[in-house]
Design a protein around this motif. Structure first.
Motif, PDB file in Angstrom:
ATOM      1  N   THR A   1       0.865  -1.165   0.061  1.00  0.00           N
ATOM      2  CA  THR A   1       0.133  -0.101   0.167  1.00  0.00           C
ATOM      3  C   THR A   1       0.782   1.127   0.038  1.00  0.00           C
ATOM      4  O   THR A   1       2.090   1.221   0.335  1.00  0.00           O
ATOM      5  N   LYS A   2       0.200   2.512  -0.314  1.00  0.00           N
ATOM      6  CA  LYS A   2       0.834   3.765  -0.155  1.00  0.00           C
ATOM      7  C   LYS A   2       0.617   4.179   1.324  1.00  0.00           C
ATOM      8  O   LYS A   2       0.754   3.241   2.032  1.00  0.00           O
ATOM      9  N   ASP A   3       1.376   5.441   1.355  1.00  0.00           N
ATOM     10  CA  ASP A   3       1.392   5.981   2.773  1.00  0.00           C
ATOM     11  C   ASP A   3       0.558   6.736   3.376  1.00  0.00           C
ATOM     12  O   ASP A   3       0.945   7.732   4.113  1.00  0.00           O
ATOM     13  N   PHE A   4      -0.729   6.499   3.179  1.00  0.00           N
ATOM     14  CA  PHE A   4      -1.898   7.237   4.018  1.00  0.00           C
ATOM     15  C   PHE A   4      -3.060   6.539   4.370  1.00  0.00           C
ATOM     16  O   PHE A   4      -3.226   5.161   4.032  1.00  0.00           O
ATOM     17  N   THR A   5      -3.699   6.768   5.244  1.00  0.00           N
ATOM     18  CA  THR A   5      -4.755   6.151   5.955  1.00  0.00           C
ATOM     19  C   THR A   5      -5.908   5.400   4.984  1.00  0.00           C
ATOM     20  O   THR A   5      -6.305   4.162   5.141  1.00  0.00           O
TER      21      THR A   5
ATOM     22  N   GLU B   1       5.573   7.214  -6.704  1.00  0.00           N
ATOM     23  CA  GLU B   1       7.018   6.923  -7.206  1.00  0.00           C
ATOM     24  C   GLU B   1       7.644   6.128  -6.650  1.00  0.00           C
ATOM     25  O   GLU B   1       8.293   4.946  -7.247  1.00  0.00           O
ATOM     26  N   ILE B   2       7.539   6.005  -5.240  1.00  0.00           N
ATOM     27  CA  ILE B   2       8.122   4.770  -4.534  1.00  0.00           C
ATOM     28  C   ILE B   2       7.602   3.465  -4.458  1.00  0.00           C
ATOM     29  O   ILE B   2       8.293   2.561  -4.780  1.00  0.00           O
ATOM     30  N   ILE B   3       6.343   3.431  -4.440  1.00  0.00           N
ATOM     31  CA  ILE B   3       5.748   2.142  -4.275  1.00  0.00           C
ATOM     32  C   ILE B   3       5.648   1.549  -6.127  1.00  0.00           C
ATOM     33  O   ILE B   3       5.732   0.234  -6.141  1.00  0.00           O
ATOM     34  N   GLN B   4       5.673   2.344  -6.812  1.00  0.00           N
ATOM     35  CA  GLN B   4       5.953   1.892  -8.279  1.00  0.00           C
ATOM     36  C   GLN B   4       7.326   1.220  -8.536  1.00  0.00           C
ATOM     37  O   GLN B   4       7.446   0.317  -9.132  1.00  0.00           O
ATOM     38  N   THR B   5       8.393   1.684  -7.832  1.00  0.00           N
ATOM     39  CA  THR B   5       9.576   1.210  -8.187  1.00  0.00           C
ATOM     40  C   THR B   5       9.653  -0.291  -7.075  1.00  0.00           C
ATOM     41  O   THR B   5      10.189  -1.136  -7.618  1.00  0.00           O
TER      42      THR B   5
ATOM     43  N   LYS C   1       9.441  -6.423  -5.285  1.00  0.00           N
ATOM     44  CA  LYS C   1       9.325  -6.545  -3.945  1.00  0.00           C
ATOM     45  C   LYS C   1       7.863  -6.549  -3.436  1.00  0.00           C
ATOM     46  O   LYS C   1       7.442  -7.266  -2.497  1.00  0.00           O
ATOM     47  N   ILE C   2       7.005  -6.228  -4.414  1.00  0.00           N
ATOM     48  CA  ILE C   2       5.619  -6.409  -4.349  1.00  0.00           C
ATOM     49  C   ILE C   2       5.035  -6.971  -5.673  1.00  0.00           C
ATOM     50  O   ILE C   2       5.681  -6.470  -6.654  1.00  0.00           O
TER      51      ILE C   2
ATOM     52  N   VAL D   1      -6.331   5.632 -10.671  1.00  0.00           N
ATOM     53  CA  VAL D   1      -6.306   5.723 -12.000  1.00  0.00           C
ATOM     54  C   VAL D   1      -5.487   6.510 -12.668  1.00  0.00           C
ATOM     55  O   VAL D   1      -4.877   6.361 -13.456  1.00  0.00           O
ATOM     56  N   GLY D   2      -5.855   7.837 -12.309  1.00  0.00           N
ATOM     57  CA  GLY D   2      -4.921   9.032 -12.745  1.00  0.00           C
ATOM     58  C   GLY D   2      -3.651   8.815 -12.482  1.00  0.00           C
ATOM     59  O   GLY D   2      -2.949   9.368 -13.328  1.00  0.00           O
ATOM     60  N   GLU D   3      -3.356   8.538 -11.240  1.00  0.00           N
ATOM     61  CA  GLU D   3      -1.972   8.247 -10.817  1.00  0.00           C
ATOM     62  C   GLU D   3      -1.149   7.458 -11.873  1.00  0.00           C
ATOM     63  O   GLU D   3       0.059   7.606 -12.061  1.00  0.00           O
TER      64      GLU D   3
END
Length: 311
Positions: free
Chosen positions: A47-51, A81-85, A91-92, A99-101
């Protein structure tokens, strides 16, 4: 997944007996259609970094595990950017994304579709070239937006981002004419760059603030406006006004789960799609309120939602 009918009654009885004997200790799972089977399916879900992402992650994780899919769960990885890496390095092999991201941040597309379905279809096509697929989109959407204090909206007659441009060029421009937002928002066309290029907000100062602290900065008048998400629970308080984005620089942001094609079995995709179909705007707002304002654990909130919806 629908289990193939077996011609011989004896073999069918043997298979049924084995499943009953081995049970959950052997990883028996339930497919989206309710058919019991032995499951070797697995996924490493991030997951990304918010609730809101924590809630989404828990919803998908728990639903998958309930059906026998093995889930390695990695929460709070970071920004797009980080989770796409992390995704592309292996790693995942799956995570919920807006979708827009996908279209704008991951693939930097400038020519954009006119409909939400068009955005989703483009995202799926782009991902397919790199070995990934995409679940169906959720009914709810969560776009970046710009919010101001209600008192300032009234004082300066602010309704849209165009009104911020009017204000910046007027004698009324406040001393704290600035925007508070997470660091990565500054360099995005679907962020502060777009606000500068499309709306001409060249006199607005940018203040980098960690996610979760922006509302506090706005309340304390440290900044004039902040970047928010349209499903933030705080917006329901009535203390803030979300400015309209007539040029749609923030795009279309329904959620879909990106999955590595090698992990995208019919069982996994069926479970993920079943969860996504239940995530209406009202549902996500209620869960965001429970976690963000009432401080409930995203894991518990997700479990209650899944139980209530038979997932």
């Amino acid at each position: 997944m629908v289990t193939r009918q077996v011609r011989w009654a004896g073999l069918a009885a043997l298979v049924a007996a084995l499943v009953a004997a081995l049970g959950s200790s052997a990883g028996a799972g339930v497919s989206p259609t309710g058919t019991t089977r032995l499951s070797a399916d697995s996924i490493t879900l991030g997951t990304k970094d918010f609730t809101e992402e924590y809630v989404l992650g828990q919803l998908y994780k728990q639903a998958l595990e309930a059906k026998g899919v093995q889930v390695s769960y990695k929460e709070n990885i970071g920004s797009t950017e980080i989770i796409q890496t992390a995704l592309r390095s292996g790693k995942i092999n799956g995570y919920p994304e807006y979708v827009g991201e996908i279209v704008q941040t991951a693939y930097h597309r400038k020519t954009l579709p006119d409909t939400a379905h068009g955005w989703w279809l483009l995202a799926k096509q782009l991902l397919a070239k790199d070995g990934f697929t995409l679940t169906n989109a959720t009914p709810f959407f969560d776009v970046d937006a710009i919010a101001v204090r209600k008192a300032d909206a009234t004082k300066y007659k602010l309704k849209s981002l165009w009104d911020l441009k009017r204000l910046q060029n007027s004698a009324q421009r406040p001393d704290n004419f600035s925007i508070g937002a997470r660091p990565e928002f500054k360099s995005r066309e679907e962020g502060f760059l777009g606000m500068q290029h499309v709306y001409g907000l060249t006199k607005m100062k940018y203040v980098s603030i960690a996610t979760g602290l922006t509302y506090k900065a706005l309340d304390q008048k440290k900044v004039f406006c902040i970047n928010v998400f349209s499903t933030d629970a705080q917006i329901a308080s009535g203390k803030y006004v979300v400015l309209k984005d007539p040029k749609l620089i923030f795009g279309v942001q329904n959620v879909a789960v990106i999955v590595k094609q090698s992990a995208a079995t019919s069982q996994v995709m069926g479970i993920l799609n079943a969860v996504s179909a239940k995530l209406t705007q009202a549902a996500i707002l209620a869960m965001n309120k429970a976690t963000q304002l009432n401080k409930q654990n995203p894991k518990d909130v997700a479990a209650k939602f899944l139980a209530a919806n038979g997932l």
